[in-house]
Write a protein that holds these residues in place. Structure first.
Motif, PDB file in Angstrom:
ATOM      1  N   UNK A 106       0.724  -1.186   0.080  1.00 46.47           N
ATOM      2  CA  UNK A 106      -0.064  -0.072   0.045  1.00 46.47           C
ATOM      3  C   UNK A 106       0.745   1.225   0.030  1.00 46.47           C
ATOM      4  N   UNK A 107       1.961   1.340   0.922  1.00 48.05           N
ATOM      5  CA  UNK A 107       2.644   2.420   1.089  1.00 48.05           C
ATOM      6  C   UNK A 107       3.681   2.599  -0.580  1.00 48.05           C
ATOM      7  N   UNK A 108       3.979   1.416  -0.864  1.00 46.68           N
ATOM      8  CA  UNK A 108       4.695   1.437  -2.286  1.00 46.68           C
ATOM      9  C   UNK A 108       3.737   2.356  -3.404  1.00 46.68           C
ATOM     10  N   UNK A 109       2.751   1.729  -3.472  1.00 49.54           N
ATOM     11  CA  UNK A 109       1.458   2.219  -4.534  1.00 49.54           C
ATOM     12  C   UNK A 109       1.239   3.714  -4.160  1.00 49.54           C
ATOM     13  N   UNK A 110       1.077   4.011  -2.938  1.00 48.03           N
ATOM     14  CA  UNK A 110       0.708   5.231  -2.639  1.00 48.03           C
ATOM     15  C   UNK A 110       1.829   6.360  -3.100  1.00 48.03           C
ATOM     16  N   UNK A 111       2.844   6.029  -2.728  1.00 41.31           N
ATOM     17  CA  UNK A 111       3.983   6.939  -3.030  1.00 41.31           C
ATOM     18  C   UNK A 111       4.220   7.217  -4.416  1.00 41.31           C
ATOM     19  N   UNK A 112       4.154   5.989  -5.081  1.00 40.81           N
ATOM     20  CA  UNK A 112       4.508   5.928  -6.615  1.00 40.81           C
ATOM     21  C   UNK A 112       3.528   6.465  -7.494  1.00 40.81           C
ATOM     22  N   UNK A 113       2.394   6.419  -6.891  1.00 41.85           N
ATOM     23  CA  UNK A 113       1.035   6.804  -7.814  1.00 41.85           C
ATOM     24  C   UNK A 113       0.995   8.168  -8.086  1.00 41.85           C
ATOM     25  N   UNK A 114       1.197   8.892  -9.157  1.00 43.83           N
ATOM     26  CA  UNK A 114       0.834  10.325  -9.403  1.00 43.83           C
ATOM     27  C   UNK A 114      -0.545  10.619  -9.732  1.00 43.83           C
ATOM     28  N   UNK A 115      -1.013  11.588  -8.832  1.00 43.84           N
ATOM     29  CA  UNK A 115      -2.448  11.743  -9.244  1.00 43.84           C
ATOM     30  C   UNK A 115      -2.668  12.819 -10.200  1.00 43.84           C
TER      31      UNK A 115
END
Length: 822
Positions: free
Chosen positions: A55-64
């Protein structure tokens, strides 16, 4: 919150570890003993580590994306709660399904129960959707007018989702529910990671992302090991030999690719020898110099005739000598390069003149088509009788341009688009055929090797019925060639039909509006910055733009045609085939720059200034959240100072190397002031959407003198319902113009992005990076490039004063109509 379902495996494993059912001898997970209970808790803990790190990986790497998530909406406070409750509900449903499935499929009772549950769920969802549409009728158009691409996507999703659920239900009869859900989650996250992280990705993956993803991967390795041990020793996981081997092969394969990816990211240097904007400015200077040199090669009429014929493969039209005299007498710096005219008129070479006159008459006879007529006859221009009063000023302004040189034009009638939006969207295959036939017709004419006189044959006279006092058709008479397409999505049905067959926008629907589409940007970008202005206008490789501009979402006045009708428009979207001409808006001085109010760039306030209305598209069915103006105002006014930005900054005092650094947005905001707001009140919207925007945005009720703009260094320019009428006075003002335009005008080839103005991507993801470069960081403006900002501002002002004059508009219009009539 988009990725909250990542925690589903942890909830399921925790339930299995604490539930009494976990100790049943008939359950096929861990055996009933103190040791096994400990293993179950260890398994749940390991799954927890996996889900948290994933979850932390995806949250950090995802650009909104900049698509608006309303701050003041009635439901905004309940979204996190509803998502959390949805997670718990999903866990409960899966556990219940597992219980039913493990009762045994040899009996018809579980199957019947599952069928009833599915039927009840479908009925409940249908009733909910029906009630929603009854309460929100503006959603009716979207709900019941889906294009074929969306229908195909929905059918695929339905089949894929149903197959996946059926497979999961079947597996649950043999396995604990956490096993298939964990595998599905791992594969999904793994696939997402690989699709978003490449050595060329922007921004480059941070160390924390690499560390977190490694933890998630290692924890998954431990989970697979536990599954393997359990299947060998206890048979409680019911992982038979084949299933166990397949899982191991899958994990080994993923491991190899994962390690290769990590190695490439570690070995790949993220340092840059110069800032991308420095490179883009240098390249723009070279491009501009080259274009300007070839745009005025001719020094005599003979040279101009030669250049015309060699460039466009056809003799110049009659009275070309008059045009040359007109252009040179007014000091035009551009004599030879009018590629925009050539491109606009090429497909019409494939159509017989009599057919063009017939199509023009068809539009002017029917006021419903929103076309106003100009008749050029006997050396003067005048309006046809049935021009709508609200748009008469526009045709009067165009007529005043034409009357400067009408004595040298042949008699003709032209149909002018009185709407802001462009109109002509021809399918790719048909347009390619027209262009091919047009080139052939020009080659045949070129064989004559001499100027052709204007034809005066009686059979080539223009129709006259629409010049009567009473229109031949009633105002309600529609045209079978045009469609009423206002207040509905235009992207799929009209915007991209001119794209080549393999274009991404014809194959892909960008469903997740909240996520940034990196693949859509990369063809025309260098890092976060727009590098190819021309390509950035193409919709063909940018399926996400369907949700990011008012014209694509819901144009206010849109009556398009998919046939090549001769419509003259003030601007157009790339991919449309309107004939572009200089706008009377600028010619008759609807908005102007008053030099007496001008301020030197060094004395201007270091502020981003913008005022405007919600006029980009018609707001309905919750679509205003994607409109460009609304997104910009929201971005500027709801910016969270704690937000981290990945900015390209020097790594040493000499500025010889650059790399990405994580900087808080507050550092940018403290260096440059932001003064951005709507004015008046919400317009072009349904009542509900007007109210929603009134809650979300501050609408400045005080009027601002247009000349006040010149006090500020940074001016942003956006489309309205069509082109922006402010761009030309903005350039003339000497402020730095940030241009985010999708509609293109007559002067595009004359101006160069990064030399005369700063290009901004429609998505607006580059706004803060641009301001960080030009305005710097912190109160002292560290790393600011004031000199470069002033250079672009001055270059834009100087070049606009030379090639965007009223005289240049006349020269362009003269040549356009000369070629059109010739």
């Amino acid at each position: 919150m988009y990725f909250l379902l990542i925690f589903l495996p942890f909830l399921l494993s925790l339930y299995e570890a604490t539930s009494d059912n976990g100790s049943s001898s008939q359950q096929l997970n861990f055996a009933v003993s103190k040791t096994v209970r400990s293993n179950a808790m260890r398994y749940a803990l390991l799954v927890g580590v996996f889900t948290v790190s994933a979850f932390a990986t995806v949250s950090i790497s995802t650009q909104r994306s900049t698509y608006i998530c309303p701050v003041t909406g009635y439901g905004s406070k309940f979204v996190p709660i509803s998502q959390f409750l949805g997670l718990l509900l999903d866990a409960g449903i899966i556990i219940s399904l597992s219980t039913v499935a493990q009762d045994g499929f040899e009996s018809s009772r579980p199957k019947l129960l599952l069928g009833r549950l599915a039927f009840i769920s479908a009925g409940a969802l249908s009733m909910q959707a029906g009630l929603f549409i009854l309460r929100n009728p503006e959603h009716m158009i979207w709900s019941f007018h889906l294009d074929s691409r969306i229908i195909c996507d929905l059918l695929f999703a339905t089949v894929f989702g149903s197959s996946f659920l059926a497979s999961v239900v079947y597996l649950m009869s043999e396995l604990r529910p956490s096993i298939p859900v964990t595998v599905a989650t791992c594969v999904s996250i793994y696939t997402y990671y690989f699709s978003t992280h490449t050595t060329e990705s922007w921004p480059s993956p941070s160390r924390s992302t690499v560390v977190l993803s490694s933890i998630a991967f290692l924890s998954m390795a431990g989970i697979v090991r536990l599954w393997r041990e359990a299947s060998r020793s206890q048979r409680s996981m019911s992982l038979n030999g084949t299933c166990s081997r397949l899982l191991m092969i899958l994990f080994v394969f993923m491991s190899v690719l994962f390690l290769a990816k990590k190695s490439s990211l570690i070995l790949h240097t993220s340092k840059l020898s110069r800032h991308p904007i420095d490179y883009l400015m240098s390249n723009a200077q070279h491009t501009s110099d080259q274009w300007r040199k070839q745009a005025a090669t001719s020094h005599s009429l003979e040279d101009a005739v030669y250049q015309y014929q060699s460039r466009y493969g056809v003799p110049p039209p009659p009275n070309f000598d008059k045009w040359y005299e007109y252009a040179t007498a007014r000091g035009s710096l551009i004599i030879d390069d009018f590629e925009q005219i050539n491109n606009d008129l090429l497909p019409f070479w494939a159509i017989e003149p009599a057919k063009i006159r017939e199509m023009t008459a068809h539009m002017l006879e029917r006021t419903w088509t929103d076309a106003g007529g100009l008749r050029i006859s006997n050396g003067s221009s005048r309006l046809t009788p049935h021009v709508v009063g609200t748009h008469r000023w526009s045709l009067d302004g165009t007529s005043s341009i034409i009357n400067k040189f009408a004595q040298w034009l042949p008699d003709m009638d032209i149909a002018m688009n009185i709407n802001d939006e462009c109109r002509v969207a021809v399918p790719w295959k048909a347009m390619e055929d027209l262009k091919k036939r047009g080139r052939l017709a020009r080659r045949q004419l070129n064989e004559t090797k001499h100027l052709q006189p204007f034809s005066t044959h009686a059979h080539q006279l223009w129709p006259d019925t629409y010049m009567q006092a009473e229109p031949p058709y009633s105002p309600q008479t529609i045209s079978e060639y045009f469609a009423e397409a206002s207040i509905a999505s235009s992207f799929t049905k009209y915007g991209v039909i001119g794209c080549p067959p393999k274009s991404p926008s014809l194959k892909i629907s960008w469903w997740n509006k909240g996520f940034f589409c990196a693949d859509c940007v990369s063809p025309h970008a260098l890092g976060p910055f727009l590098s190819n202005w021309t390509l950035s206008g193409s919709l063909c490789h940018q399926p996400d733009l369907e949700n990011l501009h008012g014209f694509h979402l819901s144009p206010s006045s849109f009556k398009p045609t998919t046939s090549l009708f001769p419509i003259f428009s003030q601007s157009k979207m790339p991919g449309f085939s309107d004939i572009v001409f200089p706008s009377p808006w600028n010619y008759v001085d609807k908005v102007t720059f008053d030099p007496s109010k001008g301020v030197a760039f060094s004395e201007k306030e270091k502020t981003v200034f913008w005022r405007g209305g919600t006029s980009e598209g018609y707001a309905g069915a919750d679509n205003w959240e994607g409109m460009q103006r609304q997104r910009f105002v929201h971005l500027a006014n709801y910016a969270q100072g704690s937000t981290r930005l990945d900015l390209i900054l020097p790594t040493d005092a000499q500025g010889t190397d650059y790399s990405y650094r994580s900087i808080p947005l507050s550092s940018v905001l403290s260096a440059t002031n932001i003064d951005v707001s709507f004015v008046g009140e919400p317009v072009r919207c349904y009542d509900k959407e007007c109210a929603a925007q009134a809650r979300e945005f501050y609408f400045n009720t005080s009027t601002v003198d247009f000349q006040e703009h010149w006090k500020y260094k940074y001016l942003f320019d956006f489309d309205g319902a069509g082109f922006s009428g402010r761009f030309m006075p903005f350039l003339e003002s000497g402020s730095l113009v940030f241009r985010a335009a999708s509609f293109r005008q007559w002067f595009e080839e004359r101006l160069t992005a990064w030399k005369d103005y700063v290009p901004v991507d429609t998505r607006l993801h580059d706004v803060w990076s641009l301001l960080a470069y030009f305005g710097g960081l912190g109160k002292g403006g560290e790393y600011a490039h004031e000199k470069e900002a002033g250079k672009i501002a001055e270059a834009g002002k100087d070049w606009a004063s030379k090639v965007l004059r009223k005289e240049d508009m006349e020269i362009y219009m003269f040549r356009l109509l000369l070629e059109w009539g010739g």
